[in-house]
Design a protein around this motif. Structure first.
Motif, short mmCIF file in Angstrom:
data_model
loop_
_atom_site.label_atom_id
_atom_site.label_comp_id
_atom_site.label_asym_id
_atom_site.label_seq_id
_atom_site.Cartn_x
_atom_site.Cartn_y
_atom_site.Cartn_z
N UNK A 14 101.49 97.32 119.02
CA UNK A 14 102.48 98.34 118.73
C UNK A 14 102.77 98.43 117.24
N UNK A 15 103.85 99.18 116.88
CA UNK A 15 104.21 99.39 115.48
C UNK A 15 104.72 98.10 114.86
N UNK A 16 104.54 97.99 113.53
CA UNK A 16 105.08 96.81 112.85
C UNK A 16 106.58 96.73 112.97
N UNK A 17 107.13 95.52 112.85
CA UNK A 17 108.58 95.34 113.04
C UNK A 17 109.39 96.09 112.00
N UNK A 18 108.86 96.23 110.77
CA UNK A 18 109.63 96.89 109.72
C UNK A 18 109.84 98.38 109.99
N UNK A 19 109.00 98.97 110.87
CA UNK A 19 109.13 100.38 111.17
C UNK A 19 110.44 100.70 111.88
N UNK A 21 113.39 99.22 111.40
CA UNK A 21 114.44 99.31 110.37
C UNK A 21 114.29 100.59 109.55
N UNK A 22 113.04 100.91 109.20
CA UNK A 22 112.78 102.10 108.40
C UNK A 22 113.20 103.36 109.17
N UNK A 23 112.89 103.40 110.47
CA UNK A 23 113.26 104.55 111.28
C UNK A 23 114.77 104.73 111.36
N UNK A 24 115.49 103.62 111.51
CA UNK A 24 116.96 103.69 111.54
C UNK A 24 117.50 104.23 110.22
N UNK A 25 116.93 103.77 109.10
CA UNK A 25 117.40 104.21 107.79
C UNK A 25 117.17 105.70 107.59
N UNK A 26 115.99 106.19 107.97
CA UNK A 26 115.68 107.61 107.82
C UNK A 26 116.61 108.45 108.69
N UNK A 27 116.91 108.00 109.89
CA UNK A 27 117.83 108.73 110.77
C UNK A 27 119.22 108.82 110.17
N UNK A 28 119.68 107.70 109.59
CA UNK A 28 121.00 107.70 108.95
C UNK A 28 121.02 108.65 107.74
N UNK A 29 119.95 108.65 106.96
CA UNK A 29 119.88 109.57 105.82
C UNK A 29 119.91 111.02 106.29
N UNK A 30 119.21 111.32 107.37
CA UNK A 30 119.22 112.67 107.91
C UNK A 30 120.63 113.09 108.32
N UNK A 31 121.33 112.20 109.00
CA UNK A 31 122.72 112.48 109.40
C UNK A 31 123.60 112.71 108.18
N UNK A 32 123.37 111.92 107.14
CA UNK A 32 124.15 112.04 105.92
C UNK A 32 123.96 113.42 105.28
#
Length: 252
Positions: A14-19, A21-32
């Protein structure tokens, strides 16, 4: 014999573990940024109203119109006004009602229009109400109209309000036989003569006034028909709200 897969090998699928965290950060930026955009929509309305008022007040922006028929003071903006500003606005609304009634009683409501803008109350004299074509001398009958309207400007609620008089023309040149070289001189002289009458003849304080000539460059209708050109030949008397009064120059 095949090697048995270890638990470490299975964890790497599957996807690397860091993805995560990265996905959560991008989602938060989008909401912002969505929130920023939502807030900016309200500010855009205020900015549009602000710009529209300056188009007619200062005559420095490239706009097709000096004044639109709509009321620039939206409900959203009303919530941002101070108590004193709301009281001032209510005074202007009362004055508009009184002027509308006054003009209707004298059958002048088709020739003199009253509108409430962000910058204040506009009294618009259409076409030949004040002046003959190509002339800047006030007609004798127009002086009586100005005298009656000036009585409203002397009421206690408005006697401290500053007044801007704006002259406008259509696109027809002044002609070789005219004493006015261009429409700039004609529009400016008309505005100046209205100011002089209101201050020298009526007795309103001259420091309340400014005069501006806009020539043909702030039409309210396209200059493509006789009727539209008549709309553009006008003089506007603007009773200014307090925050739209330009500060006096410091001569010291």
């Amino acid at each position: 014999m095949a090697r048995r897969k270890s638990s470490d090998d299975e964890a790497k699928k599957g996807a690397p573990e860091w993805m995560t965290t990265y996905g959560d950060m991008v989602t938060l930026l989008l909401c912002f940024f969505v929130l920023l955009f939502a807030f900016s929509e309200v500010d855009a309305k205020k900015f549009d109203a602000f710009i529209q008022s300056f188009q007619g007040s200062l005559g420095v922006l490239d706009s097709g119109l000096t004044i639109e028929q709509s009321d620039y003071i939206s409900e959203a903006m009303l919530h941002d006004l101070t108590t004193k500003q709301q009281e001032e606005l209510e005074d202007f609304r009362k004055l508009k009602e009184r002027l509308d009634e006054f003009l209707q009683d004298r059958n002048l409501d088709a020739d003199i229009l009253i509108s409430l803008e962000t910058r204040g109350l506009v009294v618009r004299f259409q076409d030949n109400v004040l002046f003959d074509p190509g002339d800047a001398r006030l007609k004798s009958e127009s002086e009586k109209i100005l005298l009656e309207i000036a009585e409203f400007m002397q009421l206690p609620e408005y006697e401290e309000k500053n007044i801007r008089v704006e002259g406008h023309t259509d696109t027809v040149p002044t002609g070789n036989n005219s004493k006015y070289e261009t429409n700039w001189e004609l529009s400016t002289t008309r505005a100046t003569n209205v100011v002089r009458y209101l201050s020298e003849k009526v007795g309103l304080r001259p420091e309340r006034f400014t005069a501006s000539g806009f020539s043909e460059y702030h039409p309210v209708a396209p200059n493509d028909t006789r009727e539209n050109k008549a709309k553009n030949r006008r003089v506007d008397i603007v009773i200014l709200r307090t925050e739209f009064i330009a500060p006096s120059p410091d001569l010291n």
